[in-house]
Motif scaffolding. Structure first.
Motif, PDB file in Angstrom:
ATOM      1  N   HIS A 263       0.813  -1.233   0.000  1.00  0.00           N
ATOM      2  CA  HIS A 263       0.000   0.000   0.000  1.00  0.00           C
ATOM      3  C   HIS A 263       0.843   1.278   0.000  1.00  0.00           C
ATOM      4  CE1 HIS A 263      -3.310  -2.707   0.573  1.00  0.00           C
ATOM      5  NE2 HIS A 263      -2.700  -3.220   1.625  1.00  0.00           N
ATOM      6  N   GLY A 264       1.912   1.284  -0.774  1.00  0.00           N
ATOM      7  CA  GLY A 264       2.720   2.498  -0.937  1.00  0.00           C
ATOM      8  C   GLY A 264       3.701   2.739   0.201  1.00  0.00           C
ATOM      9  N   ASN A 265       3.803   1.797   1.160  1.00  0.00           N
ATOM     10  CA  ASN A 265       4.762   1.980   2.262  1.00  0.00           C
ATOM     11  C   ASN A 265       6.176   1.655   1.753  1.00  0.00           C
ATOM     12  OD1 ASN A 265       6.489   1.366   4.507  1.00  0.00           O
ATOM     13  ND2 ASN A 265       4.665   1.302   5.800  1.00  0.00           N
ATOM     14  N   VAL A 266       7.001   2.704   1.639  1.00  0.00           N
ATOM     15  CA  VAL A 266       8.320   2.554   1.006  1.00  0.00           C
ATOM     16  C   VAL A 266       9.258   1.696   1.861  1.00  0.00           C
ATOM     17  CG1 VAL A 266      10.313   3.805   0.087  1.00  0.00           C
ATOM     18  CG2 VAL A 266       8.026   4.758  -0.176  1.00  0.00           C
ATOM     19  N   THR A 267       9.174   1.863   3.185  1.00  0.00           N
ATOM     20  CA  THR A 267      10.063   1.081   4.061  1.00  0.00           C
ATOM     21  C   THR A 267       9.769  -0.414   3.901  1.00  0.00           C
ATOM     22  OG1 THR A 267       9.957   2.919   5.614  1.00  0.00           O
ATOM     23  CG2 THR A 267      10.857   0.864   6.455  1.00  0.00           C
ATOM     24  N   GLU A 268       8.475  -0.776   3.930  1.00  0.00           N
ATOM     25  CA  GLU A 268       8.112  -2.196   3.790  1.00  0.00           C
ATOM     26  C   GLU A 268       8.449  -2.714   2.389  1.00  0.00           C
ATOM     27  OE1 GLU A 268       4.055  -2.905   4.913  1.00  0.00           O
ATOM     28  OE2 GLU A 268       4.357  -2.041   6.911  1.00  0.00           O
ATOM     29  N   THR A 269       8.239  -1.859   1.376  1.00  0.00           N
ATOM     30  CA  THR A 269       8.567  -2.254   0.007  1.00  0.00           C
ATOM     31  C   THR A 269      10.061  -2.561  -0.110  1.00  0.00           C
ATOM     32  OG1 THR A 269       6.781  -0.910  -0.873  1.00  0.00           O
ATOM     33  CG2 THR A 269       8.531  -1.494  -2.413  1.00  0.00           C
ATOM     34  N   ALA A 270      10.883  -1.661   0.470  1.00  0.00           N
ATOM     35  CA  ALA A 270      12.340  -1.844   0.414  1.00  0.00           C
ATOM     36  C   ALA A 270      12.722  -3.138   1.131  1.00  0.00           C
ATOM     37  CB  ALA A 270      13.031  -0.640   1.057  1.00  0.00           C
ATOM     38  N   HIS A 271      12.088  -3.378   2.279  1.00  0.00           N
ATOM     39  CA  HIS A 271      12.387  -4.577   3.055  1.00  0.00           C
ATOM     40  C   HIS A 271      12.047  -5.834   2.233  1.00  0.00           C
ATOM     41  CE1 HIS A 271      13.073  -6.948   6.598  1.00  0.00           C
ATOM     42  NE2 HIS A 271      11.906  -7.561   6.405  1.00  0.00           N
ATOM     43  N   ALA A 272      10.858  -5.818   1.614  1.00  0.00           N
ATOM     44  CA  ALA A 272      10.421  -6.988   0.834  1.00  0.00           C
ATOM     45  C   ALA A 272      11.347  -7.238  -0.356  1.00  0.00           C
ATOM     46  CB  ALA A 272       8.984  -6.789   0.357  1.00  0.00           C
ATOM     47  N   MET A 273      11.903  -6.158  -0.912  1.00  0.00           N
ATOM     48  CA  MET A 273      12.776  -6.316  -2.076  1.00  0.00           C
ATOM     49  C   MET A 273      14.234  -6.552  -1.660  1.00  0.00           C
ATOM     50  SD  MET A 273      11.213  -3.383  -4.621  1.00  0.00           S
ATOM     51  CE  MET A 273      12.012  -3.925  -6.144  1.00  0.00           C
ATOM     52  N   GLY A 274      14.485  -6.466  -0.360  1.00  0.00           N
ATOM     53  CA  GLY A 274      15.849  -6.653   0.135  1.00  0.00           C
ATOM     54  C   GLY A 274      16.784  -5.532  -0.298  1.00  0.00           C
ATOM     55  N   LYS A 275      16.226  -4.307  -0.403  1.00  0.00           N
ATOM     56  CA  LYS A 275      17.019  -3.156  -0.854  1.00  0.00           C
ATOM     57  C   LYS A 275      16.947  -2.041   0.173  1.00  0.00           C
ATOM     58  CE  LYS A 275      18.046  -4.836  -4.857  1.00  0.00           C
ATOM     59  NZ  LYS A 275      19.404  -5.247  -5.135  1.00  0.00           N
ATOM     60  N   ALA A 276      17.864  -1.086   0.032  1.00  0.00           N
ATOM     61  CA  ALA A 276      17.820   0.077   0.925  1.00  0.00           C
ATOM     62  C   ALA A 276      16.650   0.975   0.520  1.00  0.00           C
ATOM     63  CB  ALA A 276      19.129   0.847   0.826  1.00  0.00           C
ATOM     64  N   ARG A 277      16.114   1.662   1.529  1.00  0.00           N
ATOM     65  CA  ARG A 277      14.980   2.559   1.287  1.00  0.00           C
ATOM     66  C   ARG A 277      15.361   3.629   0.248  1.00  0.00           C
ATOM     67  NH1 ARG A 277      12.391   6.870   3.577  1.00  0.00           N
ATOM     68  NH2 ARG A 277      10.163   6.552   3.899  1.00  0.00           N
ATOM     69  N   THR A 278      16.581   4.159   0.365  1.00  0.00           N
ATOM     70  CA  THR A 278      17.008   5.242  -0.544  1.00  0.00           C
ATOM     71  C   THR A 278      17.083   4.734  -1.991  1.00  0.00           C
ATOM     72  OG1 THR A 278      19.243   4.651   0.110  1.00  0.00           O
ATOM     73  CG2 THR A 278      18.310   6.623   1.116  1.00  0.00           C
ATOM     74  N   GLN A 279      17.469   3.457  -2.145  1.00  0.00           N
ATOM     75  CA  GLN A 279      17.524   2.875  -3.498  1.00  0.00           C
ATOM     76  C   GLN A 279      16.124   2.802  -4.098  1.00  0.00           C
ATOM     77  OE1 GLN A 279      20.175   1.328  -5.702  1.00  0.00           O
ATOM     78  NE2 GLN A 279      18.334   1.918  -6.807  1.00  0.00           N
ATOM     79  N   VAL A 280      15.164   2.345  -3.262  1.00  0.00           N
ATOM     80  CA  VAL A 280      13.774   2.232  -3.741  1.00  0.00           C
ATOM     81  C   VAL A 280      13.234   3.621  -4.086  1.00  0.00           C
ATOM     82  CG1 VAL A 280      11.426   1.648  -2.993  1.00  0.00           C
ATOM     83  CG2 VAL A 280      13.297   0.045  -2.583  1.00  0.00           C
ATOM     84  N   GLN A 281      13.573   4.612  -3.251  1.00  0.00           N
ATOM     85  CA  GLN A 281      13.111   5.980  -3.543  1.00  0.00           C
ATOM     86  C   GLN A 281      13.689   6.480  -4.865  1.00  0.00           C
ATOM     87  OE1 GLN A 281      14.312   7.560   0.239  1.00  0.00           O
ATOM     88  NE2 GLN A 281      12.191   8.038   0.810  1.00  0.00           N
ATOM     89  N   ARG A 282      14.948   6.134  -5.129  1.00  0.00           N
ATOM     90  CA  ARG A 282      15.572   6.555  -6.412  1.00  0.00           C
ATOM     91  C   ARG A 282      14.825   5.933  -7.589  1.00  0.00           C
ATOM     92  NH1 ARG A 282      20.546   6.493  -3.961  1.00  0.00           N
ATOM     93  NH2 ARG A 282      20.951   4.306  -4.439  1.00  0.00           N
ATOM     94  N   TRP A 283      14.515   4.637  -7.475  1.00  0.00           N
ATOM     95  CA  TRP A 283      13.781   3.956  -8.569  1.00  0.00           C
ATOM     96  C   TRP A 283      12.411   4.603  -8.766  1.00  0.00           C
ATOM     97  CZ3 TRP A 283      15.112  -1.487  -6.332  1.00  0.00           C
ATOM     98  CH2 TRP A 283      16.352  -1.907  -6.831  1.00  0.00           C
ATOM     99  N   MET A 284      11.751   4.908  -7.649  1.00  0.00           N
ATOM    100  CA  MET A 284      10.407   5.492  -7.766  1.00  0.00           C
ATOM    101  C   MET A 284      10.466   6.837  -8.484  1.00  0.00           C
ATOM    102  SD  MET A 284       8.856   4.404  -4.103  1.00  0.00           S
ATOM    103  CE  MET A 284       7.295   5.211  -4.367  1.00  0.00           C
ATOM    104  N   ARG A 285      11.506   7.618  -8.175  1.00  0.00           N
ATOM    105  CA  ARG A 285      11.645   8.905  -8.883  1.00  0.00           C
ATOM    106  C   ARG A 285      11.887   8.655 -10.364  1.00  0.00           C
ATOM    107  NH1 ARG A 285      14.163  10.689  -4.297  1.00  0.00           N
ATOM    108  NH2 ARG A 285      16.246  10.170  -5.055  1.00  0.00           N
ATOM    109  N   ARG A 286      12.742   7.673 -10.676  1.00  0.00           N
ATOM    110  CA  ARG A 286      13.085   7.391 -12.070  1.00  0.00           C
ATOM    111  C   ARG A 286      11.837   7.028 -12.879  1.00  0.00           C
ATOM    112  NH1 ARG A 286      16.606   2.242 -13.454  1.00  0.00           N
ATOM    113  NH2 ARG A 286      17.988   3.113 -11.895  1.00  0.00           N
ATOM    114  N   TYR A 287      10.937   6.233 -12.267  1.00  0.00           N
ATOM    115  CA  TYR A 287       9.761   5.780 -13.018  1.00  0.00           C
ATOM    116  C   TYR A 287       8.530   6.652 -12.779  1.00  0.00           C
ATOM    117  CZ  TYR A 287      12.637   1.624 -13.506  1.00  0.00           C
ATOM    118  OH  TYR A 287      13.667   0.768 -13.778  1.00  0.00           O
ATOM    119  N   GLY A 288       8.707   7.749 -12.042  1.00  0.00           N
ATOM    120  CA  GLY A 288       7.576   8.653 -11.803  1.00  0.00           C
ATOM    121  C   GLY A 288       6.478   8.000 -10.967  1.00  0.00           C
ATOM    122  N   LEU A 289       6.860   7.123 -10.009  1.00  0.00           N
ATOM    123  CA  LEU A 289       5.849   6.448  -9.172  1.00  0.00           C
ATOM    124  C   LEU A 289       5.649   7.231  -7.876  1.00  0.00           C
ATOM    125  CD1 LEU A 289       7.099   2.768  -9.618  1.00  0.00           C
ATOM    126  CD2 LEU A 289       5.082   3.808 -10.660  1.00  0.00           C
TER     127      LEU A 289
END
Ligand SMILES: Nc1ncnc2c1ncn2[C@@H]1O[C@H](COP(=O)(O)OP(=O)(O)OP(=O)(O)O)[C@@H](O)[C@H]1O
Ligand SMILES: [Mg+2]
Length: 295
Positions: A263-289
């Protein structure tokens, strides 16, 4: 397929048209009963069985007789929406209903026969849930009479023209035939990744029809995130070709699926993907999410 009683499992991301498809199957089925849709995730866990299977007066304090949704859809079609959210005890009871074509209302000792056609839908990965023992494997097997995967809109860009025409007809009525899009607006629709799929396309066009008034739909009538996808991107790919390369598309699909699941929770998304939160935020900016759009 519509005219048989085979159980259909519809899987696909949010907004891909699972409910639209379920209604179309019912409309083509020739079945005389009603189409009944139930959101399995929206029923309070303690009430799932009585809501689905009914109950007899007095089986709870102040409970009146209730036929339940299964019997209400007798001779019609029951859409079990968000089936992945059904609690395990209710899964066992549902399996019995599907196997025996009979339902045992709460507080009633004898089963009641039903003529049932079930369609189940979910945006969750049932195979994964069943591996995690959150969804019964035997129920999954029973639901998969025919399993249909509704593709994400970004994977069926060749259908954009048909979808746009159908949505304009719905929202502009008689005016639809006179409405057109500028080349820039059409290009933006083609390039946007549509994380919320057809629902997002419909919302975008419904707003554009109002904003454009009697004129053509132009870039300025589209939401900022839809517009931004066309800015600084290469020319549109031919229909059917992915706009992103294979590896990037896999990443994009995974990111969208995890954002939906959390549901758009970036911390949980990063955890599920096994990535850092900042990395997930960078991807989201790249894809306009935008995480807000997943809540
Ligand atoms: N083929 C289509 N033609 C026109 N409109 C469509 C089509 N498919 C979906 N839509 C529109 O998109 C919206 C979302 O469709 P629907 O509710 O069926 O999606 P869903 O897959 O059930 O989504 P969710 O998983 O969020 O419940 C609806 O408003 C529907 O009218
Ligand atoms: Mg739905």
């Amino acid at each position: 397929m519509a005219r048989s009683r085979v159980t259909v499992l519809l899987q696909g991301e949010t907004g891909t048209g699972k409910e639209v498809m379920a209604r179309a199957i019912h409309d083509l089925s020739g079945r005389s009963g009603p189409f009944v849709a139930v959101n399995c995730g929206a029923i309070p866990p303690g009430l799932v069985e009585s809501e689905l299977f009914g109950h007899r007066k007095g089986s709870f304090t102040s409970a009146e007789d209730n036929a339940g949704l299964v019997r209400s859809s007798d001779r019609g079609t029951l859409l079990l929406d968000e089936i992945g959210d059904l609690p395990l005890p209710a899964q066992a009871a549902l399996l019995r209903v599907l196997q025996e074509d009979e339902v045992r209302p709460v507080g009633v000792s004898h089963p009641v026969k039903v003529d049932l056609r079930v369609i189940a839908a979910t945006h969750r990965d049932l195979e994964r849930l069943s591996r995690e023992e959150k969804f019964r494997t035997d129920l999954l097997a029973r639901l998969c009479g025919i399993a249909l995967h509704l593709p994400a809109l970004r994977d069926r860009r060749e259908d954009l023209g048909l979808l746009v025409a159908a949505i304009l007809r719905k929202h502009a009525g008689d005016r639809a035939a006179n409405i057109s899009l500028t080349a820039e607006a059409a290009r933006a629709l083609l390039l946007h990744p549509w994380p919320r799929n057809v629902r997002e396309l419909e919302k975008c066009l419904a707003g554009a029809v109002v904003l454009a008034g009697a004129g053509r739909i132009d870039l300025e009538h589209l939401p900022p995130d839809v517009r931004s996808a066309s800015e600084g991107r290469p020319a549109p790919q031919p229909p059917g070709e992915p706009a992103l390369d294979e590896q990037e598309r896999k990443l994009y699909d995974d990111l969208v699926a995890q954002l939906q699941a959390h549901h758009g929770n970036v911390t949980e998304t990063a955890h599920a993907m096994g990535k850092a939160r900042t990395q997930v935020q960078r991807w989201m900016r790249r894809y306009g999410l935008d995480p807000v759009s997943f809540r």
